[in-house]
Structures are given as C-alpha cells and as structure tokens.
Write a protein that holds these residues in place. Structure first.
Motif, mmCIF file in Angstrom:
data_model
loop_
_atom_site.group_PDB
_atom_site.id
_atom_site.type_symbol
_atom_site.label_atom_id
_atom_site.label_comp_id
_atom_site.label_asym_id
_atom_site.label_seq_id
_atom_site.Cartn_x
_atom_site.Cartn_y
_atom_site.Cartn_z
ATOM 1 N N ILE A 120 -12.115 -11.644 -16.144
ATOM 2 C CA ILE A 120 -12.074 -10.182 -16.042
ATOM 3 C C ILE A 120 -12.043 -9.757 -14.580
ATOM 4 N N GLU A 121 -12.850 -10.387 -13.735
ATOM 5 C CA GLU A 121 -12.878 -10.051 -12.309
ATOM 6 C C GLU A 121 -11.509 -10.250 -11.668
ATOM 7 N N ALA A 122 -10.860 -11.356 -11.999
ATOM 8 C CA ALA A 122 -9.558 -11.659 -11.394
ATOM 9 C C ALA A 122 -8.470 -10.708 -11.891
ATOM 10 N N LEU A 123 -8.442 -10.465 -13.193
ATOM 11 C CA LEU A 123 -7.362 -9.660 -13.771
ATOM 12 C C LEU A 123 -7.526 -8.168 -13.486
ATOM 13 N N SER A 124 -8.769 -7.695 -13.376
ATOM 14 C CA SER A 124 -8.989 -6.263 -13.151
ATOM 15 C C SER A 124 -8.784 -5.860 -11.698
ATOM 16 N N SER A 125 -8.687 -6.839 -10.803
ATOM 17 C CA SER A 125 -8.549 -6.526 -9.378
ATOM 18 C C SER A 125 -7.181 -6.900 -8.816
ATOM 19 N N LEU A 126 -6.212 -7.187 -9.673
ATOM 20 C CA LEU A 126 -4.871 -7.501 -9.190
ATOM 21 C C LEU A 126 -4.292 -6.299 -8.440
ATOM 22 N N GLU A 127 -3.750 -6.540 -7.259
ATOM 23 C CA GLU A 127 -3.241 -5.447 -6.434
ATOM 24 C C GLU A 127 -1.765 -5.156 -6.656
ATOM 25 N N SER A 128 -1.043 -6.070 -7.230
ATOM 26 C CA SER A 128 0.387 -5.871 -7.430
ATOM 27 C C SER A 128 0.647 -4.764 -8.449
ATOM 28 N N VAL A 129 1.399 -3.754 -8.041
ATOM 29 C CA VAL A 129 1.699 -2.645 -8.933
ATOM 30 C C VAL A 129 2.597 -3.088 -10.081
ATOM 31 N N ILE A 130 3.598 -3.902 -9.774
ATOM 32 C CA ILE A 130 4.605 -4.239 -10.781
ATOM 33 C C ILE A 130 4.088 -5.213 -11.838
ATOM 34 N N THR A 131 2.885 -5.755 -11.655
ATOM 35 C CA THR A 131 2.303 -6.588 -12.707
ATOM 36 C C THR A 131 1.320 -5.797 -13.563
ATOM 37 N N SER A 132 1.156 -4.486 -13.282
ATOM 38 C CA SER A 132 0.227 -3.674 -14.064
ATOM 39 C C SER A 132 0.825 -3.337 -15.428
ATOM 40 N N TYR A 157 4.362 -1.762 -21.009
ATOM 41 C CA TYR A 157 4.047 -0.881 -22.138
ATOM 42 C C TYR A 157 5.330 -0.308 -22.732
ATOM 43 N N ARG A 158 5.575 -0.588 -24.004
ATOM 44 C CA ARG A 158 6.787 -0.124 -24.681
ATOM 45 C C ARG A 158 6.406 0.449 -26.054
ATOM 46 N N PRO A 159 5.861 1.668 -26.096
ATOM 47 C CA PRO A 159 5.443 2.260 -27.375
ATOM 48 C C PRO A 159 6.627 2.689 -28.227
ATOM 49 N N LYS A 160 6.421 2.687 -29.528
ATOM 50 C CA LYS A 160 7.459 3.148 -30.432
ATOM 51 C C LYS A 160 7.646 4.650 -30.282
ATOM 52 N N GLY A 161 8.876 5.090 -30.350
ATOM 53 C CA GLY A 161 9.166 6.516 -30.307
ATOM 54 C C GLY A 161 9.397 7.083 -28.924
ATOM 55 N N LEU A 162 9.156 6.286 -27.868
ATOM 56 C CA LEU A 162 9.380 6.759 -26.507
ATOM 57 C C LEU A 162 10.450 5.910 -25.847
ATOM 58 N N ARG A 163 11.289 6.568 -25.053
ATOM 59 C CA ARG A 163 12.345 5.864 -24.339
ATOM 60 C C ARG A 163 12.063 5.883 -22.845
ATOM 61 N N HIS A 219 -6.478 8.787 -17.474
ATOM 62 C CA HIS A 219 -5.190 8.181 -17.102
ATOM 63 C C HIS A 219 -5.022 8.037 -15.593
ATOM 64 N N SER A 220 -5.734 8.839 -14.808
ATOM 65 C CA SER A 220 -5.569 8.748 -13.357
ATOM 66 C C SER A 220 -6.158 7.461 -12.798
ATOM 67 N N TYR A 221 -7.078 6.842 -13.522
ATOM 68 C CA TYR A 221 -7.720 5.621 -13.023
ATOM 69 C C TYR A 221 -7.199 4.356 -13.704
ATOM 70 N N ALA A 222 -6.836 4.461 -14.964
ATOM 71 C CA ALA A 222 -6.282 3.318 -15.691
ATOM 72 C C ALA A 222 -5.458 3.852 -16.849
ATOM 73 N N SER A 223 -4.183 3.511 -16.880
ATOM 74 C CA SER A 223 -3.291 4.128 -17.849
ATOM 75 C C SER A 223 -2.159 3.192 -18.224
ATOM 76 N N PRO A 224 -1.662 3.290 -19.464
ATOM 77 C CA PRO A 224 -0.447 2.552 -19.829
ATOM 78 C C PRO A 224 0.816 3.229 -19.311
ATOM 79 N N PHE A 225 0.677 4.449 -18.779
ATOM 80 C CA PHE A 225 1.818 5.197 -18.255
ATOM 81 C C PHE A 225 1.903 5.056 -16.739
ATOM 82 N N GLY A 226 3.079 5.356 -16.189
ATOM 83 C CA GLY A 226 3.303 5.120 -14.767
ATOM 84 C C GLY A 226 3.112 6.318 -13.865
ATOM 85 N N THR A 227 2.758 7.483 -14.419
ATOM 86 C CA THR A 227 2.709 8.710 -13.629
ATOM 87 C C THR A 227 1.754 8.625 -12.438
ATOM 88 N N PHE A 228 0.620 7.973 -12.593
ATOM 89 C CA PHE A 228 -0.372 7.924 -11.524
ATOM 90 C C PHE A 228 -0.316 6.630 -10.713
#
Length: 522
Positions: free
Chosen positions: A97-109, A114-120, A412-421
């Motif tokens: 948990i310590e290793a995975l929660s502190s990853l700094e790479s944005v593109i691995t977040s 995240y690919r939900p049904k109904g959204l493109r 969502h501003s601190y941890a989110s499946p979306f990319g807005t923040f």
C-alpha cells in the motif's frame, strides 16, 4: 515498471473497521495496482468494498502474536482499520500500500485506466473552454480580446493556451509583462462584471526586487485596464500578503507595484494564511473532530484553537472586499499574493460567486472550477469549498448545487477515477494527454442519476449579489464534511430525498419558494 513488482502479497484474510456507525466487514483482502478490495464471504453481503489507493494519506502498522493491524488515514478524512491474519501478510500488504499509494507518475494513475460503461473518452472536456467564457464577455464589451500568445506555454506554463486581456495591449507587451511577474503569471481577466463595467484580474507579484525595477509593458497593461473601463476609473490591488511579507519579498526578488508607476491603482493588504500554517490549522481541526471522548468544553476550546473558522472568515471577508469594490465603487480589482495561485484563486473565485448569478448555477460553478482552479493544492481548495458551503447555508435558495456537489468535488480533488484534477497546469495536462486519455469529472457528475444527489431542490435564480455575514455566530463548522465519518448525521442521501420530495410536492401544488438578496443572515 509493472505494478506486480510492488505487490508483496496479493491477498489475505482480514476484518475491516470503517467507523463507529458502520458494521465491520470480514473477508478476503486483495491488493491491485490501483485499489484495495475486500470481498466478503458467500454467507455475507455480496457488496465488494473498494478503496482507491491514491486516497491513502498515511499508513500505520503494528503486529502482535500471529496477526497484525493496519490503520489507513485517507485524504477524504476517513480512518480505516484492517485486522489481518498473519504477521508476514500484514507487513507485506502495508509495504504494498505504501509503495502503490505514493507513485508519482501521473500516467500510471487510475484515471488513465478507468473505462466506465456509458462514457466516451473526450466527452465533456469541451464543456467549459475559455473561448466560451470569452464569447459571453464579447457580447457585453469590445474592450477585451482572447490572446493565444501562450499557445506553446512559453509565457506562463501554469496558464492555459488562451487568456483574456485588454484589446489595447498586444502580445509583445504581454510577453514582457510575463517576464516581470513571478512564474510568468501576468495580469489576466478572471471576471467581467457587466452591471458596472468593471473587471476582476489575477496575477502573481511583480519582480521589482531590491532595486525597485519597473516594466513599461506591465504598467501599460494595468493602465489599459482602467482606460477600457470608463473615464476616471480607478483600481485596487488586493495583496493577500501582509505589508511586512510583501516588503520581505522584495529582498528576494519579488515585491509590489509602486504607487508612482501605476497611477490610478491603490494597494490594499489583506493577509491570508497559506501553506504550512493553513495545513497545521487543518490538522488540528481533524484531531479535534476525531476525538470522541472529549467534553463539550474541550471540544469548543480545540475548535477555537485550530483557527479554521478564522481562515474561513478572512477568506470570505477578502472576497467581499473585492466584490464590494466592483459593485459599490465601480473599481477594477487585481488580486495577487506571491505566486498568484492558492490564496489568489480563493479570493477571485469567491468574489465571482458573490456577484455573478451564473457562477451559482450548476454549469456556471463547474466552469468556474475549470477556469480558476488550475492548481488544487491542499488544503486551500478545501477552504474554498468550505466558504462556498457557508454561502449555501446563509443563502439556501441561491445556489443551484448543494452540499453533495461540494463533497464530491472534495473527494475527487484528492483521489479520483477521473482526470479533471490531475496535474497542476494546462501544460502538464497537455504533456500527459489528460484530455484524450482520461474521462472528465463533469461527464460523470452530469449523469441524470448523479444530478439528483448534487442539485439543490430549493434553488430559485437570484439575479442579485449575495453578501455573506462573517460574524462568528454566522459561520458554522461544516459537519457534513468534517464529522461525516465520526459523527454521521442522518444519512445524507435519505435526508436529501426528503427535501427533493417536499420541493416536488410544493411545485406540484403550485407553490414555489422565493428568494431575495435580503435573505436573513444568521
């Protein structure tokens, strides 16, 4: 690097304690690249408990005998306890948990997976471009233009590609002004107040330094702002630092606008805490909220001692000052501190909510967040949301969105499946291809099934400004956020449904609540 390299133990038997009002869950605990999952046994509820690892703020572990305990403090203010069978499994899961929660790479977040049904992909990213806001301003005045001088982010990496500036100032002058402002954050328009023809600007501090340097282009820019407003217009520079802090900044290359160099502009210092002092205030508040054994006197003493509500008062007071300058005195307002981020955005955003009815709608508020909050630093964004909640509490009919919207933005501003923040600037978002490879938060929140939880059923459009009271008796602790995991009130969804039902029944019967700018202040 593969996520599997960071996962020491894939699963273990565990019991999850989620809070005083929620029953414990027991089942199989699993660690994935982005989530912590607990699957109850077949005899229990079929629901799968899920936690996004990016939401973990800190982790504590201890072992005793042949078992161990992991305590997770989350960015959404939850405190979770995992009792795990096996000492080795406990330690391995904690390390994972310590290793995975502190990853700094944005593109691995997670938003990139995240690919939900109904959204493109790409959907809703076009909802709030700066061009749309500019077109609205262009209908009111021809004094401003949309400049693409920052198209390659060479002037200012934290500004978007297009910014709104005085029509009389060319792009060369903008480039020179950018070199004179910290981080390149030259003065740009945040809000045009059509009823008085005045504007709200934001920037960073000028780099005058010990030599008291000047920049003709920067002076020209602010002179053009007043000239385009109306003959004889004046302006106020609201500096969110103390006079002493601004003076000290000059010794390290920063500074303030000299009165002689910027005729028509008057500087006002309204210091707002930021950085470490604000963070410490927030930590003390959470420590007080998390202590269920304290007496009422002790609780009130700790609440007062953390000074969080004092920060709320100071933020709202400064925003009211800026709004009053525009509305009552017909003045133009420039807001900045040192960097021109955090406290600057706090003031400009709140001032718009006070003055602008459109910013108080669901779509307008989303546009305001997208346009102003290019950086969502903790806990200044939380302070902003708290101030908005205070506005909604004092003017319960004037905001189209409710507490559910503010809570969703906080989460969502601190941890989110979306990319807005994700990322801290438009340049970073472009480099990471956030807009083409992740989903926008608005595409999720604007789904019909979500809107019922986020909208205010009592909303009635109010065309006037709303002036909040900042007296101590008028400001309240936001219990729906700070106490939602430790002293939860009636389940919010149930309460919200009751309000919706009452509002629906009233409208069906033909009675509709009314709103006014003179709503009683507590």
């Amino acid at each position: 690097m593969e996520f599997s390299e960071l996962i020491r133990t894939g699963q273990a038997q565990a019991e999850l304690l989620r809070g005083p009002e929620m029953p414990p869950l027991r089942g199989t605990l699993c660690v994935t690249g982005h989530h912590l999952l607990l699957s109850p046994g077949p005899q229990a509820t079929p629901d799968l408990w899920l936690l996004l690892l990016r939401s973990v703020d800190s982790i504590e572990k201890r072992v005793a005998g042949d078992a161990g305990t992991i305590t997770l403090r989350c960015k959404d203010l939850r405190v979770l306890q995992l009792d795990i069978e096996g000492v080795e499994a406990t330690l391995d899961i904690a390390r994972s948990i310590e290793a995975l929660s502190s990853l700094e790479s944005v593109i691995t977040s997670f938003p990139f997976f995240y690919r939900p049904k109904g959204l493109r992909l790409g959907e809703a990213w076009h909802f709030h471009p700066p061009e749309r806001y500019y077109k609205r301003i262009a209908r009111e005045t021809r004094a401003w233009r949309l400049s693409e001088a920052n198209e390659d982010f060479s002037l200012c990496p934290s500004y978007p590609r297009a910014v709104i500036v005085p029509r009389a100032v060319d792009d060369d002058a903008l480039a020179r002004s950018a070199r004179f402002r910290q981080g390149g954050r030259f003065p740009v328009l945040s809000y045009y107040h059509a009823p008085r023809g005045t504007v709200l600007l934001r920037s960073s501090q000028p780099l005058t330094g010990p030599q008291k340097l000047r920049c003709a282009a920067d002076e020209e820019l602010l002179r053009a702002v007043l000239a385009e407003a109306r003959p004889g217009a004046r302006g106020f520079i609201v500096d969110t630092r103390s006079a002493q802090a601004a003076k000290q900044a000059r010794m390290t290359g920063g500074g303030t606008e000299a009165k002689a160099a910027y005729p028509g502009w008057k500087r006002l210092h309204r210091p707002l805490e930021r950085g470490r002092p604000l963070q410490e205030s927030f930590v003390r508040l959470m420590e007080a909220c998390g202590d269920p054994e304290q007496s009422m006197d002790r609780w009130l003493s700790r609440l007062d001692g953390c000074r969080w509500l004092s920060h709320v008062k100071e933020a709202l007071s400064t925003a009211c000052l800026a709004a009053q300058g525009m509305e009552w005195e017909g003045a133009c307002i420039l807001v900045h501190g040192a960097e021109g981020t955090d406290s600057t955005l706090l003031v400009t955003s709140l001032a718009q909510l006070i003055l602008d009815p459109l910013s108080r709608t669901m779509a307008g508020f989303q546009e305001l967040i997208e346009r102003e909050w290019i950086q969502h630093e903790a806990p200044i964004f939380l302070l902003f949301l708290d101030c908005v909640w205070q506005l909604g509490r004092q003017f319960p009919l004037s905001l189209e969105f409710g507490e559910g919207m503010l809570l969703a933005l906080f989460d969502h501003s601190y941890a989110s499946p979306f990319g807005t923040f994700l990322c801290n600037s438009e340049k970073e978002r472009c480099l990471c291809e956030v807009r083409t490879r992740t989903h926008s938060l608005w595409s999720g929140l604007n789904q019909p099934k979500e809107q019922r939880k986020l909208r205010n059923p009592l909303y009635v459009p109010n065309p006037l400004a709303i002036w909040p009271s900042v007296e101590p008796q008028s400001l309240r602790l936001w219990q729906g956020l700070f106490l939602r995991w430790t002293h939860p009130p009636e389940p919010s969804e149930v309460a919200w449904e009751k309000v919706w039902q009452i509002a629906t029944d009233q409208k069906t019967e033909g009675s509709q609540p009314t709103d006014s700018a003179s709503e009683p202040q507590p």
